[in-house]
Design a protein around this motif. Sequence first.
Motif, PDB file in Angstrom:
ATOM      1  N   PHE A 141     -17.593 -18.704  58.116  1.00  0.00           N
ATOM      2  CA  PHE A 141     -17.829 -17.289  57.481  1.00  0.00           C
ATOM      3  C   PHE A 141     -18.094 -17.516  56.024  1.00  0.00           C
ATOM      4  O   PHE A 141     -18.654 -16.459  55.238  1.00  0.00           O
ATOM      5  N   GLY A 142     -18.222 -18.741  55.516  1.00  0.00           N
ATOM      6  CA  GLY A 142     -18.707 -18.916  54.202  1.00  0.00           C
ATOM      7  C   GLY A 142     -17.841 -18.267  53.114  1.00  0.00           C
ATOM      8  O   GLY A 142     -17.788 -17.916  51.866  1.00  0.00           O
ATOM      9  N   ARG A 143     -16.474 -17.969  53.462  1.00  0.00           N
ATOM     10  CA  ARG A 143     -15.431 -17.575  52.694  1.00  0.00           C
ATOM     11  C   ARG A 143     -13.908 -18.155  53.051  1.00  0.00           C
ATOM     12  O   ARG A 143     -13.852 -18.987  53.905  1.00  0.00           O
ATOM     13  N   LEU A 144     -12.958 -17.750  52.198  1.00  0.00           N
ATOM     14  CA  LEU A 144     -11.814 -18.540  52.226  1.00  0.00           C
ATOM     15  C   LEU A 144     -10.898 -17.602  53.463  1.00  0.00           C
ATOM     16  O   LEU A 144     -10.979 -16.431  53.349  1.00  0.00           O
ATOM     17  N   PRO A 145     -10.053 -18.244  54.053  1.00  0.00           N
ATOM     18  CA  PRO A 145      -9.168 -17.404  55.028  1.00  0.00           C
ATOM     19  C   PRO A 145      -7.932 -16.780  54.158  1.00  0.00           C
ATOM     20  O   PRO A 145      -7.708 -16.968  53.034  1.00  0.00           O
ATOM     21  N   ALA A 146      -7.367 -15.993  54.709  1.00  0.00           N
ATOM     22  CA  ALA A 146      -6.004 -15.491  54.145  1.00  0.00           C
ATOM     23  C   ALA A 146      -5.087 -16.428  53.857  1.00  0.00           C
ATOM     24  O   ALA A 146      -4.884 -17.446  54.762  1.00  0.00           O
ATOM     25  N   LEU A 147      -4.483 -16.264  52.548  1.00  0.00           N
ATOM     26  CA  LEU A 147      -3.821 -17.238  52.143  1.00  0.00           C
ATOM     27  C   LEU A 147      -2.209 -16.854  51.544  1.00  0.00           C
ATOM     28  O   LEU A 147      -2.070 -15.718  51.610  1.00  0.00           O
ATOM     29  N   ASP A 148      -1.403 -17.637  51.713  1.00  0.00           N
ATOM     30  CA  ASP A 148       0.078 -17.083  51.484  1.00  0.00           C
ATOM     31  C   ASP A 148       0.408 -17.514  50.105  1.00  0.00           C
ATOM     32  O   ASP A 148      -0.777 -17.536  49.322  1.00  0.00           O
ATOM     33  N   MET A 149       1.320 -17.048  49.341  1.00  0.00           N
ATOM     34  CA  MET A 149       1.930 -17.169  47.979  1.00  0.00           C
ATOM     35  C   MET A 149       1.497 -18.435  47.389  1.00  0.00           C
ATOM     36  O   MET A 149       1.189 -18.717  46.180  1.00  0.00           O
ATOM     37  N   TYR A 150       1.246 -19.575  48.159  1.00  0.00           N
ATOM     38  CA  TYR A 150       1.085 -21.016  47.587  1.00  0.00           C
ATOM     39  C   TYR A 150      -0.573 -21.359  47.830  1.00  0.00           C
ATOM     40  O   TYR A 150      -0.916 -22.511  48.001  1.00  0.00           O
ATOM     41  N   ASN A 151      -1.330 -20.433  48.301  1.00  0.00           N
ATOM     42  CA  ASN A 151      -2.750 -20.550  48.520  1.00  0.00           C
ATOM     43  C   ASN A 151      -2.907 -21.636  49.837  1.00  0.00           C
ATOM     44  O   ASN A 151      -3.810 -22.296  49.934  1.00  0.00           O
ATOM     45  N   ARG A 152      -1.950 -21.334  50.861  1.00  0.00           N
ATOM     46  CA  ARG A 152      -2.138 -22.187  52.156  1.00  0.00           C
ATOM     47  C   ARG A 152      -2.701 -21.037  52.993  1.00  0.00           C
ATOM     48  O   ARG A 152      -2.190 -20.139  53.065  1.00  0.00           O
ATOM     49  N   PRO A 153      -3.457 -21.717  53.815  1.00  0.00           N
ATOM     50  CA  PRO A 153      -3.999 -20.640  55.050  1.00  0.00           C
ATOM     51  C   PRO A 153      -2.742 -20.113  55.884  1.00  0.00           C
ATOM     52  O   PRO A 153      -2.019 -20.873  56.440  1.00  0.00           O
ATOM     53  N   LYS A 154      -2.680 -18.901  55.907  1.00  0.00           N
ATOM     54  CA  LYS A 154      -1.603 -18.281  56.887  1.00  0.00           C
ATOM     55  C   LYS A 154      -1.713 -18.685  58.370  1.00  0.00           C
ATOM     56  O   LYS A 154      -0.535 -18.832  58.883  1.00  0.00           O
ATOM     57  N   TRP A 155      -3.003 -18.877  58.700  1.00  0.00           N
ATOM     58  CA  TRP A 155      -2.870 -19.361  60.156  1.00  0.00           C
ATOM     59  C   TRP A 155      -2.285 -20.647  60.514  1.00  0.00           C
ATOM     60  O   TRP A 155      -1.770 -21.008  61.392  1.00  0.00           O
ATOM     61  N   ALA A 156      -2.352 -21.638  59.492  1.00  0.00           N
ATOM     62  CA  ALA A 156      -1.559 -22.896  59.717  1.00  0.00           C
ATOM     63  C   ALA A 156      -0.079 -22.933  59.206  1.00  0.00           C
ATOM     64  O   ALA A 156       0.718 -23.643  59.527  1.00  0.00           O
ATOM     65  N   TYR A 157       0.030 -22.089  57.881  1.00  0.00           N
ATOM     66  CA  TYR A 157       1.412 -22.042  57.219  1.00  0.00           C
ATOM     67  C   TYR A 157       2.276 -20.845  57.385  1.00  0.00           C
ATOM     68  O   TYR A 157       2.883 -20.729  56.369  1.00  0.00           O
ATOM     69  N   GLY A 158       1.946 -20.052  58.440  1.00  0.00           N
ATOM     70  CA  GLY A 158       2.492 -18.706  58.163  1.00  0.00           C
ATOM     71  C   GLY A 158       3.963 -18.562  58.882  1.00  0.00           C
ATOM     72  O   GLY A 158       4.766 -17.593  58.955  1.00  0.00           O
ATOM     73  N   ALA A 159       4.291 -19.709  59.571  1.00  0.00           N
ATOM     74  CA  ALA A 159       5.626 -19.677  60.235  1.00  0.00           C
ATOM     75  C   ALA A 159       6.386 -21.082  59.728  1.00  0.00           C
ATOM     76  O   ALA A 159       5.777 -21.829  59.475  1.00  0.00           O
ATOM     77  N   ARG A 160       7.845 -20.609  59.824  1.00  0.00           N
ATOM     78  CA  ARG A 160       8.543 -21.883  59.392  1.00  0.00           C
ATOM     79  C   ARG A 160       8.459 -22.963  60.670  1.00  0.00           C
ATOM     80  O   ARG A 160       8.409 -22.800  61.763  1.00  0.00           O
ATOM     81  N   VAL A 161       8.677 -24.294  60.048  1.00  0.00           N
ATOM     82  CA  VAL A 161       8.832 -25.253  61.125  1.00  0.00           C
ATOM     83  C   VAL A 161      10.138 -25.066  62.307  1.00  0.00           C
ATOM     84  O   VAL A 161      10.064 -25.458  63.396  1.00  0.00           O
ATOM     85  N   HIS A 162      10.981 -24.604  61.534  1.00  0.00           N
ATOM     86  CA  HIS A 162      12.282 -24.086  62.352  1.00  0.00           C
ATOM     87  C   HIS A 162      11.808 -23.304  63.518  1.00  0.00           C
ATOM     88  O   HIS A 162      12.610 -23.490  64.324  1.00  0.00           O
ATOM     89  N   ASP A 163      11.193 -22.371  63.367  1.00  0.00           N
ATOM     90  CA  ASP A 163      10.743 -21.050  64.101  1.00  0.00           C
ATOM     91  C   ASP A 163      10.452 -21.667  65.514  1.00  0.00           C
ATOM     92  O   ASP A 163      10.554 -20.883  66.681  1.00  0.00           O
ATOM     93  N   ASN A 164       9.356 -22.725  65.532  1.00  0.00           N
ATOM     94  CA  ASN A 164       8.671 -23.262  66.740  1.00  0.00           C
ATOM     95  C   ASN A 164       9.362 -24.750  67.067  1.00  0.00           C
ATOM     96  O   ASN A 164       8.781 -25.168  67.819  1.00  0.00           O
ATOM     97  N   CYS A 165      10.236 -24.999  66.462  1.00  0.00           N
ATOM     98  CA  CYS A 165      10.953 -26.418  67.016  1.00  0.00           C
ATOM     99  C   CYS A 165      11.499 -26.576  68.301  1.00  0.00           C
ATOM    100  O   CYS A 165      12.090 -25.589  68.734  1.00  0.00           O
ATOM    101  N   GLU A 166      11.111 -27.610  69.074  1.00  0.00           N
ATOM    102  CA  GLU A 166      11.502 -27.744  70.254  1.00  0.00           C
ATOM    103  C   GLU A 166      13.214 -27.897  70.329  1.00  0.00           C
ATOM    104  O   GLU A 166      13.818 -27.848  71.313  1.00  0.00           O
ATOM    105  N   ARG A 167      13.653 -28.293  69.473  1.00  0.00           N
ATOM    106  CA  ARG A 167      15.341 -28.327  69.087  1.00  0.00           C
ATOM    107  C   ARG A 167      16.154 -26.964  68.822  1.00  0.00           C
ATOM    108  O   ARG A 167      17.209 -27.151  68.579  1.00  0.00           O
ATOM    109  N   ARG A 168      15.223 -25.846  68.409  1.00  0.00           N
ATOM    110  CA  ARG A 168      15.823 -24.546  68.043  1.00  0.00           C
ATOM    111  C   ARG A 168      16.714 -24.205  68.960  1.00  0.00           C
ATOM    112  O   ARG A 168      17.727 -23.496  68.236  1.00  0.00           O
TER     113      ARG A 168
END
Length: 378
Positions: free
Chosen positions: A234-261
Amino acid sequence: MDTHSALYQQGRQRLDQLKQLPQRQEQTLQERLLEYGISRRDFMKWTASVSALLALPLPFSNLVAEAAELADRVPLVWLHMAECTGCSESLTRADTPDLDTLIFNHISLEYHETLMAAAGWQADENLEHALEHYKGNYLLAIEGAVPTANNGAFLTVGCKGQTGLQSVRTAAEGAAAIISVGTCASFGGVQAAAPNPTGAKGVHEVIDKTVINLGGCPPSEKNIVGTLMYFVMFGRLPALDMYNRPKWAYGARVHDNCERRGHFDSGEFVEEFSDDSAKNGYCLYKMGCKGPYTYNNCPTERFNSHVSWPVLAGHGCIGCSEPNFWDDMADFEKPLGRQLLHGLDATADTIGAVILGAAAVGIGAHTVASLFIGSEKE
């Protein structure tokens, strides 16, 4: 749907422009795949998985495939600052190259101190040539924190003794986009831990351009390659969170998808690393797991060709993709209990209700009590 259509058209235009540029690699991507016995079918399965990873509909997999084949048209300059090179190693140290490794190898890597053959004056000349020849078009990746104390004198690079601070600022001027690879480059990492004598900082703190932060020590190869592919496509930046991390990678907590949840919801916790609860895969929160406070896709993407990740292997998440994790998340094998967390001065019970979402998942009072008795005694 309109948004996706517009994005698709933008990607189509971007790739048509890249097609007009000369091929920089001697081999095409398809030739590389055949060399390593990777079929076209496997490649298309990979493109579909990358589309899903980037939170794009399946039709975008065709764009991903084309972008991968054209990736050598995008020059990449990779600088090393104060770091351990673990981020590069997580991407390149595969005993059997997978598609992520091959895509990275196919990109036009103009400068990378660990991987390039050049040294000394020749290496400096290669960097200067890349910054000038591809000015305004290259993608800049930076690995490691930037020392700033004493005008950056704690890190000098190359024959000319240029400081890391100078190198970053010079390279950033002509970059089309900038990626901080790993927590050190993103937020300072362990180098910035108190008392931080070198004045180590994240890249975004020393330049005036937007920087994509890929937190993690190290980030998974999927997050690195996925971000590269998004820019190629796309030649552009993806949607970012408040810390400028890509939301597609950092949009959910580790806790939310943990197999031990499920064990967390049931109030089943490991009390000691050697007990039966540990052997049975119970929740590691009481052993210091920081998954409820950490945003990353480690549980779904994992590491080492998707084999495992720390919690699955038996140790709690240490929150390494978060700012100031070395100071804020310590001790790593004790629950946080009463601490200032993300601006919320919360008691353990408040953390249970708000941060961990106890009410939302319907945890009983006996579970909450079991979870936090140890924390309140710390």
